[in-house]
Design an enzyme around this catalytic site. Structure first.
Site, short mmCIF file in Angstrom:
data_model
loop_
_atom_site.label_atom_id
_atom_site.label_comp_id
_atom_site.label_asym_id
_atom_site.label_seq_id
_atom_site.Cartn_x
_atom_site.Cartn_y
_atom_site.Cartn_z
CE LYS A 8 -17.83 -10.50 -2.60
NZ LYS A 8 -19.20 -10.20 -2.07
N PRO A 91 -18.52 -7.09 -13.57
CG PRO A 91 -20.78 -7.48 -14.03
CD PRO A 91 -19.50 -8.19 -13.69
CB ALA A 94 -22.02 -6.33 -9.75
N GLY A 95 -21.66 -6.49 -6.24
CA GLY A 95 -21.68 -7.47 -5.16
C GLY A 95 -20.82 -8.68 -5.42
CG LEU A 96 -20.61 -10.35 -8.85
CD1 LEU A 96 -20.64 -10.36 -10.39
CD2 LEU A 96 -21.02 -11.71 -8.32
N GLY A 97 -17.32 -8.45 -5.81
CA GLY A 97 -15.96 -8.25 -5.32
C GLY A 97 -14.93 -8.00 -6.40
N GLY A 98 -15.35 -7.50 -7.56
CA GLY A 98 -14.41 -7.34 -8.67
C GLY A 98 -13.26 -6.41 -8.37
N GLY A 99 -13.54 -5.24 -7.79
CA GLY A 99 -12.47 -4.30 -7.46
C GLY A 99 -11.56 -4.84 -6.38
CG ASP A 133 -15.57 -7.82 0.38
OD1 ASP A 133 -15.76 -8.05 1.58
OD2 ASP A 133 -16.48 -7.60 -0.43
#
Length: 268
Positions: A8, A91, A94-99, A133
């Site tokens: 995201k 990654p 990284a601020g992308l909400g992957g986890g 998130d």
């Protein structure tokens, strides 16, 4: 059964106050983007977890996917064991909400595998227990997020046909450090109103983390400026960083980014 959890980006991010429980009140717009992990689950005689791709920090027992399974087992007895494999292309940190995406999609996969027939609002309640998130990724559509990030309101965001560039300079910024540099304050603009008019984004759609992170990490600030120089109509840091994204009306000319950077490009 396999699913593809996606990243995201945050269109604006305001930290409005600090709560008595130590968390912060935020207001942001989260939008799913087409950078994907791959998550596979099959019924097994013993529960196991493995991963490939980007390394996952921390102990396996603390992984959000396994915590999601534990949450369901708390309320539904006799659930089968699972063999779980996750390939990480998003990654971490990284601020992308992957986890968070992996956790949200894991709940949806388990809901199907175990024939639980839980509605989205029920899954969102479980997801909120895993992380702020995580509920966003249950419906996985553009949302205004408030509270800790778990209070979600639908919003229309039309990025269809746009081009996205994500740049991560492989700088790790912990969430704790990011919040330590922020002075909470009420937003001076209505984020919903600003998002309705793309001509206002560059000047009015602000990520509050940038003010403290950019002076400390000038490489991140430079990436944002480079994206604007490349023709982005909007560029910003996503979440608490360190990924910066640029949105373009059309695909820009090829740019030579440092080989140490993680770079993703794709159409929306």
């Amino acid at each position: 059964m396999i699913a593809f959890p996606n990243a995201k980006i945050n269109l604006g991010l305001h930290i409005t106050s600090k709560r008595s429980d130590g968390f912060h009140e935020i207001e942001t717009c989260m939008v799913p983007v087409p950078l994907f992990d791959a998550l596979e689950m099959i019924l097994a005689k013993k529960t196991s977890f493995s991963s490939t791709g980007f390394p996952i920090p921390g102990a396996t027992k603390d992984n959000l996917i396994l915590k999601a399974l534990s949450l369901l087992r708390r309320d539904f007895t006799g659930l089968p064991h699972l063999e779980i494999h996750l390939h990480k292309s998003i990654p971490m940190g990284a601020g992308l909400g992957g986890g968070s995406a992996d956790a949200g999609f894991a709940l949806k996969l388990m809901n199907n595998l175990f024939d639980l027939h839980l509605e989205d609002w029920f899954l969102e309640d479980y997801a909120a227990q895993l992380g702020s998130d995580c509920p966003f990724f249950v419906e996985n559509t553009p949302k205004i997020a408030k509270g800790r990030g778990e209070i979600l309101e639908p919003i229309q965001v039309d990025l269809k046909g746009n081009h996205l560039i994500l740049i991560n300079p492989q700088i790790h910024i912990s969430t704790q450090d990011a919040y330590a540099g922020v002075k909470p304050k009420l937003a001076t603009v209505d984020i919903r109103e600003v998002i309705s008019d793309k001509t206002k984004w560059k000047e009015q759609l602000v990520n509050d983390f940038e003010a403290s992170i950019f002076p400390k990490y000038p490489t991140i600030a430079k990436i944002k400026q480079d994206l604007y120089d490349l023709g982005a109509y909007y560029a910003a840091m996503s979440g608490s960083g360190a990924t910066v994204f640029g949105l373009f009306e059309k695909k820009p000319t090829q740019q030579d980014w440092p080989t140490s950077f993680f770079v993703f490009e794709g159409g929306l």
